[in-house]
Design a protein around this motif. Structure first.
Motif, PDB file in Angstrom:
ATOM      1  N   SER A   1     -64.628  -7.715 -30.982  1.00 17.09           N
ATOM      2  CA  SER A   1     -63.563  -7.371 -30.695  1.00 17.09           C
ATOM      3  C   SER A   1     -63.060  -6.561 -31.094  1.00 17.09           C
ATOM      4  O   SER A   1     -61.441  -6.216 -30.737  1.00 17.09           O
ATOM      5  N   HIS A   2     -62.999  -6.172 -32.786  1.00 14.10           N
ATOM      6  CA  HIS A   2     -62.147  -4.359 -33.315  1.00 14.10           C
ATOM      7  C   HIS A   2     -61.919  -3.638 -32.144  1.00 14.10           C
ATOM      8  O   HIS A   2     -61.659  -2.761 -31.901  1.00 14.10           O
ATOM      9  N   HIS A   3     -63.101  -3.076 -31.603  1.00 16.30           N
ATOM     10  CA  HIS A   3     -63.373  -2.706 -29.806  1.00 16.30           C
ATOM     11  C   HIS A   3     -62.021  -2.177 -29.952  1.00 16.30           C
ATOM     12  O   HIS A   3     -61.366  -1.473 -28.999  1.00 16.30           O
TER      13      HIS A   3
ATOM     14  N   GLU B   1     -61.035 -12.684 -36.660  1.00 14.22           N
ATOM     15  CA  GLU B   1     -60.755 -11.211 -37.445  1.00 14.22           C
ATOM     16  C   GLU B   1     -59.368 -10.666 -36.060  1.00 14.22           C
ATOM     17  O   GLU B   1     -59.128  -9.221 -37.207  1.00 14.22           O
ATOM     18  N   MET B   2     -59.000 -10.950 -35.191  1.00 14.75           N
ATOM     19  CA  MET B   2     -58.313 -10.004 -34.593  1.00 14.75           C
ATOM     20  C   MET B   2     -56.460 -10.084 -35.133  1.00 14.75           C
ATOM     21  O   MET B   2     -55.924  -9.287 -35.235  1.00 14.75           O
TER      22      MET B   2
ATOM     23  N   LEU C   1     -53.136  -3.552 -31.217  1.00 12.41           N
ATOM     24  CA  LEU C   1     -53.258  -3.061 -29.523  1.00 12.41           C
ATOM     25  C   LEU C   1     -52.500  -2.838 -28.719  1.00 12.41           C
ATOM     26  O   LEU C   1     -51.303  -3.289 -28.826  1.00 12.41           O
ATOM     27  N   ASP C   2     -53.054  -2.051 -27.518  1.00 13.22           N
ATOM     28  CA  ASP C   2     -51.657  -1.836 -26.417  1.00 13.22           C
ATOM     29  C   ASP C   2     -51.137  -2.871 -25.726  1.00 13.22           C
ATOM     30  O   ASP C   2     -50.658  -2.921 -25.205  1.00 13.22           O
ATOM     31  N   PHE C   3     -52.423  -4.086 -25.120  1.00 13.51           N
ATOM     32  CA  PHE C   3     -51.699  -5.365 -24.652  1.00 13.51           C
ATOM     33  C   PHE C   3     -52.133  -6.442 -24.947  1.00 13.51           C
ATOM     34  O   PHE C   3     -53.173  -6.608 -26.328  1.00 13.51           O
TER      35      PHE C   3
ATOM     36  N   ALA D   1     -53.097 -18.075 -30.191  1.00 14.57           N
ATOM     37  CA  ALA D   1     -52.940 -18.245 -31.700  1.00 14.57           C
ATOM     38  C   ALA D   1     -53.873 -17.702 -32.923  1.00 14.57           C
ATOM     39  O   ALA D   1     -53.689 -16.676 -33.970  1.00 14.57           O
ATOM     40  N   TYR D   2     -54.736 -16.038 -31.881  1.00 15.71           N
ATOM     41  CA  TYR D   2     -55.725 -15.380 -32.837  1.00 15.71           C
ATOM     42  C   TYR D   2     -54.527 -14.487 -33.134  1.00 15.71           C
ATOM     43  O   TYR D   2     -54.975 -12.814 -33.440  1.00 15.71           O
ATOM     44  N   MET D   3     -53.724 -13.878 -32.250  1.00 13.61           N
ATOM     45  CA  MET D   3     -53.292 -13.063 -32.099  1.00 13.61           C
ATOM     46  C   MET D   3     -51.795 -12.691 -33.731  1.00 13.61           C
ATOM     47  O   MET D   3     -51.877 -13.751 -34.637  1.00 13.61           O
TER      48      MET D   3
END
Length: 291
Positions: free
Chosen positions: A141-143, A177-178, A185-187, A289-291
């Motif tokens: 997800s880091h990408h 890990e997000m 993140l742009d979006f 919830a992960y943001m």
């Protein structure tokens, strides 16, 4: 001959393939399935699980490097070609795992799939022997925090799906890990998992003055990805059983296990209730919830 079902777990280095195999294996065993993990990565030194079949019993990456004076990547290509030539060794091991659900832990060099034929031929041979696999492609997800890396990941997924020509499920891993990079993140996360209108991603790439010479190339990549429109991602936090269940369900539909497997339907229903499996209507709230 009975049909065997399973997953071909692929993806770049550090995308979480070995961890996924270990945790998905335990999850499926709790469902009542007999699971066998098959390691076909000759450079995998820290498996963390007991492999039912290990390619290192056939050929060792380190020995190939030493004896043939090859680098790590060249030795890995040699090992996969050697496995292809000795496919009967793998088939005899796999076909003895009757009534097992199979998890194939694959090498992390994506070029073995995008630019080489050995993996495709190995999968084709397994399929001819009634081993029904679904490719499970993992992406870190880091990408998502880097437009260029995200676009590269989309290209790798697209090419892999076209090259392998088999049931395919893409999974965005390490969602837990997000929060560490959500500010980059742009979006929102749904843009990345659903692969929405990529012209917005192209706009972000074009804002970078250091890569102006690649603008036409990036436009071609975006056009290719959107023309095929094959890629979307199932989000996964490996510790979240609801997400594991959703990934499992998607794979079961893709490889046909849902039609030919032996897992009692009441077990699936009970598990879904126990872990609070998320529906599509709850999906956005769950991801937020992960943001």
């Amino acid at each position: 001959m009975s049909v065997l079902y399973g997953q071909l777990v692929i993806g770049p280095p550090a995308s979480g393939k070995t961890t996924y195999c270990h945790e998905m294996g335990k999850f499926l065993e709790n469902l009542g399935r007999k699971v066998a993990i098959i390691n076909i990565d000759p450079a995998n030194e820290n498996m963390g699980y007991k492999a039912a079949v290990d390619i290192c019993d056939l050929v060792k990456h380190e020995d190939v490097m030493k004896n043939n004076k090859l680098g790590p990547n060249g030795a890995l290509v040699y090992c996969m070609e050697y496995l292809e030539k000795n496919i009967d060794w793998l088939l005899s091991k796999v076909l003895n795992l009757k009534d097992h659900y199979l998890l194939f832990d694959c090498p992390g060099q994506v070029e073995l799939i995008t630019h080489h034929e050995s993996m495709n031929k190995i999968v084709e041979k397994l399929g001819k022997n009634l081993v029904r696999l679904c490719a499970v492609q993992l992406m870190d997800s880091h990408h998502c925090s880097d437009p260029g890396k995200y676009l590269s990941s989309l290209m790798v997924c697209t090419v892999s799906m076209l090259q392998l020509g088999m049931p395919h499920v893409n999974v965005m891993t390490k969602l837990d890990e997000m929060k560490l990079f959500s500010h980059k993140l742009d979006f929102n996360i749904n843009f990345y998992t659903d692969v929405l209108d990529l012209k917005y991603l192209l706009d972000r790439l074009n804002e970078d003055d250091t890569i102006t010479e690649y603008r036409k190339l990036n436009e071609s990549f975006v056009s290719l990805i959107e023309d095929y429109s094959l890629v979307s991602f199932h989000p996964l936090d490996i510790s979240n059983k609801a997400m594991l269940l959703n990934v499992k369900n998607a794979i079961d539909k893709a490889n046909g296990y849902v039609f030919g497997g032996n897992e009692p339907q009441d077990v699936q229903a009970l598990l879904a209730c126990a872990v609070g499996a998320i529906s599509e209507t709850d999906r956005t709230a769950s991801l937020d919830a992960y943001m």
